[in-house]
Design a protein around this motif. Structure first.
Motif, PDB file in Angstrom:
ATOM      1  N   GLY A  69       0.838  -1.188   0.000  1.00 29.46           N
ATOM      2  CA  GLY A  69       0.000   0.000   0.000  1.00 29.46           C
ATOM      3  C   GLY A  69       0.876   1.243   0.000  1.00 29.46           C
ATOM      4  O   GLY A  69       2.059   1.189   0.344  1.00 29.46           O
ATOM      5  N   HIS A  70       0.308   2.402  -0.338  1.00 34.97           N
ATOM      6  CA  HIS A  70       1.120   3.608  -0.451  1.00 34.97           C
ATOM      7  C   HIS A  70       1.401   4.259   0.896  1.00 34.97           C
ATOM      8  O   HIS A  70       2.228   5.167   0.974  1.00 34.97           O
ATOM      9  CB  HIS A  70       0.423   4.630  -1.376  1.00 34.97           C
ATOM     10  N   ASP A  71       0.748   3.787   1.969  1.00 38.70           N
ATOM     11  CA  ASP A  71       0.954   4.381   3.291  1.00 38.70           C
ATOM     12  C   ASP A  71       1.227   3.297   4.332  1.00 38.70           C
ATOM     13  O   ASP A  71       0.697   3.356   5.435  1.00 38.70           O
ATOM     14  CB  ASP A  71      -0.303   5.163   3.726  1.00 38.70           C
ATOM     15  N   PHE A  72       2.049   2.316   3.989  1.00 38.49           N
ATOM     16  CA  PHE A  72       2.323   1.221   4.924  1.00 38.49           C
ATOM     17  C   PHE A  72       2.803   1.789   6.261  1.00 38.49           C
ATOM     18  O   PHE A  72       3.658   2.674   6.316  1.00 38.49           O
ATOM     19  CB  PHE A  72       3.382   0.281   4.350  1.00 38.49           C
ATOM     20  N   ARG A  73       2.223   1.260   7.347  1.00 37.73           N
ATOM     21  CA  ARG A  73       2.573   1.750   8.689  1.00 37.73           C
ATOM     22  C   ARG A  73       2.823   0.544   9.595  1.00 37.73           C
ATOM     23  O   ARG A  73       1.886  -0.198   9.915  1.00 37.73           O
ATOM     24  CB  ARG A  73       1.423   2.599   9.221  1.00 37.73           C
ATOM     25  N   PRO A  74       4.080   0.340   9.998  1.00 41.33           N
ATOM     26  CA  PRO A  74       4.417  -0.873  10.770  1.00 41.33           C
ATOM     27  C   PRO A  74       3.545  -1.111  11.988  1.00 41.33           C
ATOM     28  O   PRO A  74       3.251  -2.264  12.325  1.00 41.33           O
ATOM     29  CB  PRO A  74       5.889  -0.625  11.168  1.00 41.33           C
ATOM     30  N   ALA A  75       3.106  -0.029  12.674  1.00 41.64           N
ATOM     31  CA  ALA A  75       2.291  -0.203  13.889  1.00 41.64           C
ATOM     32  C   ALA A  75       0.988  -0.945  13.594  1.00 41.64           C
ATOM     33  O   ALA A  75       0.411  -1.574  14.491  1.00 41.64           O
ATOM     34  CB  ALA A  75       1.992   1.152  14.520  1.00 41.64           C
ATOM     35  N   TYR A  76       0.510  -0.872  12.345  1.00 43.30           N
ATOM     36  CA  TYR A  76      -0.718  -1.581  11.976  1.00 43.30           C
ATOM     37  C   TYR A  76      -0.544  -3.105  12.073  1.00 43.30           C
ATOM     38  O   TYR A  76      -1.533  -3.833  12.195  1.00 43.30           O
ATOM     39  CB  TYR A  76      -1.159  -1.190  10.564  1.00 43.30           C
ATOM     40  N   MET A  77       0.689  -3.567  12.037  1.00 43.86           N
ATOM     41  CA  MET A  77       0.917  -5.008  12.117  1.00 43.86           C
ATOM     42  C   MET A  77       0.633  -5.559  13.528  1.00 43.86           C
ATOM     43  O   MET A  77       0.607  -6.768  13.731  1.00 43.86           O
ATOM     44  CB  MET A  77       2.359  -5.342  11.707  1.00 43.86           C
ATOM     45  N   GLU A  78       0.414  -4.656  14.496  1.00 40.56           N
ATOM     46  CA  GLU A  78       0.033  -5.082  15.858  1.00 40.56           C
ATOM     47  C   GLU A  78      -1.447  -5.459  15.928  1.00 40.56           C
ATOM     48  O   GLU A  78      -1.879  -6.083  16.894  1.00 40.56           O
ATOM     49  CB  GLU A  78       0.304  -3.942  16.858  1.00 40.56           C
ATOM     50  N   ILE A  79      -2.219  -5.065  14.921  1.00 44.48           N
ATOM     51  CA  ILE A  79      -3.676  -5.253  15.002  1.00 44.48           C
ATOM     52  C   ILE A  79      -4.072  -6.729  15.109  1.00 44.48           C
ATOM     53  O   ILE A  79      -4.918  -7.070  15.961  1.00 44.48           O
ATOM     54  CB  ILE A  79      -4.383  -4.549  13.818  1.00 44.48           C
ATOM     55  N   PRO A  80      -3.509  -7.655  14.294  1.00 45.04           N
ATOM     56  CA  PRO A  80      -3.911  -9.061  14.444  1.00 45.04           C
ATOM     57  C   PRO A  80      -3.681  -9.595  15.861  1.00 45.04           C
ATOM     58  O   PRO A  80      -4.530 -10.323  16.407  1.00 45.04           O
ATOM     59  CB  PRO A  80      -3.022  -9.784  13.423  1.00 45.04           C
ATOM     60  N   ARG A  81      -2.571  -9.212  16.484  1.00 43.47           N
ATOM     61  CA  ARG A  81      -2.295  -9.665  17.857  1.00 43.47           C
ATOM     62  C   ARG A  81      -3.342  -9.078  18.818  1.00 43.47           C
ATOM     63  O   ARG A  81      -3.814  -9.757  19.729  1.00 43.47           O
ATOM     64  CB  ARG A  81      -0.887  -9.222  18.271  1.00 43.47           C
ATOM     65  N   PHE A  82      -3.699  -7.829  18.607  1.00 45.70           N
ATOM     66  CA  PHE A  82      -4.722  -7.181  19.445  1.00 45.70           C
ATOM     67  C   PHE A  82      -6.056  -7.902  19.311  1.00 45.70           C
ATOM     68  O   PHE A  82      -6.774  -8.089  20.297  1.00 45.70           O
ATOM     69  CB  PHE A  82      -4.861  -5.708  19.039  1.00 45.70           C
ATOM     70  N   LEU A  83      -6.405  -8.338  18.103  1.00 48.05           N
ATOM     71  CA  LEU A  83      -7.672  -9.037  17.885  1.00 48.05           C
ATOM     72  C   LEU A  83      -7.683 -10.392  18.595  1.00 48.05           C
ATOM     73  O   LEU A  83      -8.718 -10.846  19.069  1.00 48.05           O
ATOM     74  CB  LEU A  83      -7.927  -9.213  16.385  1.00 48.05           C
ATOM     75  N   SER A  84      -6.514 -11.019  18.677  1.00 46.63           N
ATOM     76  CA  SER A  84      -6.418 -12.271  19.447  1.00 46.63           C
ATOM     77  C   SER A  84      -6.697 -11.988  20.919  1.00 46.63           C
ATOM     78  O   SER A  84      -7.315 -12.795  21.625  1.00 46.63           O
ATOM     79  CB  SER A  84      -5.023 -12.886  19.301  1.00 46.63           C
ATOM     80  N   PHE A  85      -6.243 -10.832  21.386  1.00 47.61           N
ATOM     81  CA  PHE A  85      -6.444 -10.426  22.788  1.00 47.61           C
ATOM     82  C   PHE A  85      -7.925 -10.175  23.078  1.00 47.61           C
ATOM     83  O   PHE A  85      -8.437 -10.562  24.125  1.00 47.61           O
ATOM     84  CB  PHE A  85      -5.610  -9.165  23.063  1.00 47.61           C
ATOM     85  N   THR A  86      -8.645  -9.514  22.146  1.00 53.17           N
ATOM     86  CA  THR A  86     -10.057  -9.183  22.421  1.00 53.17           C
ATOM     87  C   THR A  86     -10.967 -10.411  22.312  1.00 53.17           C
ATOM     88  O   THR A  86     -12.050 -10.427  22.880  1.00 53.17           O
ATOM     89  CB  THR A  86     -10.576  -8.091  21.470  1.00 53.17           C
ATOM     90  N   GLY A  87     -10.547 -11.416  21.532  1.00 49.47           N
ATOM     91  CA  GLY A  87     -11.316 -12.659  21.469  1.00 49.47           C
ATOM     92  C   GLY A  87     -12.177 -12.808  20.225  1.00 49.47           C
ATOM     93  O   GLY A  87     -12.388 -11.843  19.471  1.00 49.47           O
ATOM     94  N   SER A  88     -12.713 -14.002  20.025  1.00 50.68           N
ATOM     95  CA  SER A  88     -13.438 -14.337  18.796  1.00 50.68           C
ATOM     96  C   SER A  88     -14.813 -13.671  18.696  1.00 50.68           C
ATOM     97  O   SER A  88     -15.417 -13.656  17.634  1.00 50.68           O
ATOM     98  CB  SER A  88     -13.606 -15.858  18.685  1.00 50.68           C
ATOM     99  N   ASP A  89     -15.320 -13.126  19.810  1.00 51.61           N
ATOM    100  CA  ASP A  89     -16.627 -12.453  19.762  1.00 51.61           C
ATOM    101  C   ASP A  89     -16.548 -11.052  19.155  1.00 51.61           C
ATOM    102  O   ASP A  89     -17.574 -10.416  18.915  1.00 51.61           O
ATOM    103  CB  ASP A  89     -17.226 -12.339  21.177  1.00 51.61           C
ATOM    104  N   THR A  90     -15.334 -10.581  18.955  1.00 52.76           N
ATOM    105  CA  THR A  90     -15.162  -9.228  18.412  1.00 52.76           C
ATOM    106  C   THR A  90     -15.266  -9.250  16.885  1.00 52.76           C
ATOM    107  O   THR A  90     -14.510  -9.943  16.211  1.00 52.76           O
ATOM    108  CB  THR A  90     -13.788  -8.640  18.812  1.00 52.76           C
ATOM    109  N   ALA A  91     -16.222  -8.501  16.356  1.00 55.71           N
ATOM    110  CA  ALA A  91     -16.321  -8.355  14.896  1.00 55.71           C
ATOM    111  C   ALA A  91     -15.194  -7.438  14.423  1.00 55.71           C
ATOM    112  O   ALA A  91     -14.748  -6.552  15.154  1.00 55.71           O
ATOM    113  CB  ALA A  91     -17.670  -7.758  14.520  1.00 55.71           C
ATOM    114  N   VAL A  92     -14.733  -7.667  13.195  1.00 59.36           N
ATOM    115  CA  VAL A  92     -13.651  -6.848  12.634  1.00 59.36           C
ATOM    116  C   VAL A  92     -14.166  -6.159  11.373  1.00 59.36           C
ATOM    117  O   VAL A  92     -14.706  -6.812  10.478  1.00 59.36           O
ATOM    118  CB  VAL A  92     -12.416  -7.715  12.286  1.00 59.36           C
TER     119      VAL A  92
END
Length: 593
Positions: free
Chosen positions: A147-170
């Protein structure tokens, strides 16, 4: 559930029906499923998480890339009657605690955070006691390395979603995603292909133009003067150029601000606020004045120089006409822009694979600047969509300049490329055709070719521009890499054989935009006063589109005002009386119209 969502839409936003794609996205979100929404700027992405935040049991977290925009995002939600807050580094520990307590008590259901916050252990610890129903990822293209605005911090999002659990819609949202970028987002966030909602990249209210061969400064001044009182953004590539434009426009009496990375943070914030709050009409800026600009009534975006790729251009130009009213997007092109970008890519620390991709994107941007086909269709092709009928609005569709037969000049270029055995790039080819006495030309014995000096009546710059035109129309192709080599296509062979002709359009001036309705101006002045009283941006009171609807239908009572798109119950209670007063005076002939 959809009926309830529509009731919320009417109550909070003043609209009876959803925009294209919103219903499908809401269906997935309310089923607690993951979904990717690819919708153009102004397509109503924020509604897709704001309404669920009112309906789902837990909180909705919006991951937003710029903390400088969070206050505006929260203010806008609150103006619509949606309790929202943000947590970022601008807050003290006590302020953060206070906001976390609001979330725990359910008094606030919509939280904006930057991606960097997702790896903050204290934030995660406190979030453990708060159920998260929805995680909305704004500007989701930042997840993709292509993408034209790649931002490394965005790569933390999948780990965060694991933390919130499977009930969290994305919910992942972006306005700019090529098929490759969409695939990267889906893979990173585990979104199935059948849960991608793509509404198309066509912006029916925007007019695209590419202007070549003009004195940029003179064109920009003329252009802005002919759009008096119309809010607009002028993008330049360097701080120096922004300063120069700002100074020039100031001298011409234009209400202009500047914004670039060389300014102090407080200066930038003041400049942005003055523009967003309608205190100045024009912003001269680098792309540091970036993604997520929420001002809905920007009427034009003017690029003083060519961006590096079509994604950047589409996103920046798309800041015009977010309210659905007409917007003008003009790009001033010069071949030297391409050379500057090529040099910057070459000097970058990117790996070779990434550099090749950047070179390819740059060439596609150059082709966009030279094509004489429909500009909107050129964008659709880039984003992997089938072209539609010509848009009928862009400069290429409406241009009534006469066509010039340039077949003979094209044959000269093709003959030269062929004589040089398709081993050289644009610069050397232009030098040979223009008859340059450059030492390199003589060292390579290229001055002995029969095509040497065939176009000596033109400047080297003009010849290079003509080569760009031929490449944009697929008569010439270019190899990959830092130094692309020109090669003939089958279309060029047909021209050399004399079975096809090459036609080119000839030059422009900006058109004058008519002045606004006096009643609209009075309503806009009232909106500015009310916005200052309430500490919000004017577009958060009512959009320009809603003000124009007031002018058209002249509502005289609250029930009539509620029929106007963009007037929800919350805004009617807050602002309705003041606007009705002006409209009633207009009906009595006390206001010019």
């Amino acid at each position: 559930m959809l009926d309830e969502a529509k009731e919320k839409l009417q109550h909070h936003f003043g609209y009876e029906t959803f925009l294209n794609g919103q219903e499908r996205i809401l269906h997935h979100v309310m089923q607690r499923q993951s979904v990717l929404g690819i919708m153009p700027t102004g397509g109503g992405k924020s509604v897709c998480y704001q309404i669920p935040s009112l309906m789902l049991p837990g909180i909705t977290i919006v991951i937003s890339p710029l903390i400088s925009l969070m206050k505006d995002q929260v203010d806008e939600a609150r103006e619509a009657g949606i309790p929202a807050t943000f947590i970022n580094s601008s807050l003290s520990y006590d302020e953060m605690q206070e906001r976390m307590d609001l979330l725990r008590r359910g008094e606030c259901r919509l939280l904006y955070v930057a991606p960097e916050r997702l790896s903050n252990q204290e934030f995660l610890r406190q979030l453990q006691s708060i159920p998260v129903s929805l995680a909305a990822v704004d500007e989701a293209h930042c997840l993709s390395q292509w993408g034209h605005d790649f931002r490394p911090a965005y790569m933390e999002i999948p780990r965060f979603l694991s933390f919130t659990g499977s009930d969290t819609a994305v919910l992942a949202l972006t306005a700019t995603a090529t098929p490759q970028v969409a695939e990267d987002i889906s893979h990173a966030l585990d979104i199935p292909p059948d849960q991608m909602v793509k509404t198309g990249f066509a912006r029916e209210n925007l007019t695209f133009s590419v202007v070549k061969g003009q004195n940029r400064e003179a064109y920009i001044v003329d252009y802005v003067k002919k759009r008096k009182n119309q809010p607009g953004i002028i993008y330049a590539n360097t701080r120096k150029e922004v300063e120069k434009l700002w100074e020039k426009l100031n001298k011409e009496g234009i209400a202009v601000e500047k914004y670039h990375g060389g300014m102090e943070a407080a200066e930038r914030e003041t400049a942005q606020e003055r523009f967003v709050y309608d205190e100045v009409t024009v912003m001269a800026a680098t792309t540091a004045f970036g993604m997520g600009i929420n001002k809905s009534n920007v009427r034009f975006v003017l690029h003083a120089r060519m961006p590096r790729n079509i994604e950047s251009y589409y996103q920046e130009a798309g800041r015009a006409g977010r309210d659905g009213d007409p917007g003008d997007c003009t790009l001033l092109f010069s071949p030297q822009d391409a050379g500057t970008h090529q040099f910057l890519i070459d000097q970058s620390h990117l790996d070779e694979d990434r550099k090749d991709k950047e070179y390819r994107k740059l060439r596609q941007m150059i082709h966009y600047c030279h094509t004489e086909d429909c500009l909107q269709n050129e964008m659709l092709r880039y984003f992997g969509e089938e072209p539609q009928d010509p848009c009928g609005r862009c400069l290429n569709c409406t241009d009534n300049r006469t066509l010039e037969d340039v077949t003979e000049e094209a044959q000269m270029v093709f003959s030269c490329v062929k004589r040089m055995r398709e081993r050289f790039g644009k610069t050397i080819t232009a030098q040979v055709l223009a008859g340059s006495s450059n030492e390199k030309i003589r060292t390579l014995n290229l001055h002995t070719l029969p095509t040497y000096g065939l176009m000596k009546n033109k400047t080297q710059k003009d010849v290079a521009s003509f080569i760009d035109f031929l490449a944009a129309h697929a008569y010439l192709s270019l190899s990959d890499g830092a130094y692309p080599v020109l090669m003939l296509t089958n279309a060029a062979i047909d021209v050399l054989r004399g079975t096809e002709r090459v036609m080119r359009k000839e030059t422009l001036t900006a058109e004058t935009v008519s002045s606004e309705d006096p009643l609209f101006e009075e309503l806009r002045q009232l909106r500015l006063e009310l916005a200052k009283q309430h500490g919000v941006a004017p577009y958060m009171v009512f959009s320009d589109k809603t003000l124009k609807e007031f002018c058209r239908y002249r509502p005289q009572r609250e029930s009539e005002m509620m029929e106007i798109k963009g007037v929800g119950r919350q805004k009617l209670e807050t602002y309705g009386e003041a606007f009705l007063g002006v409209l009633q005076r207009a009906a009595a002939g006390e206001v010019k119209s």
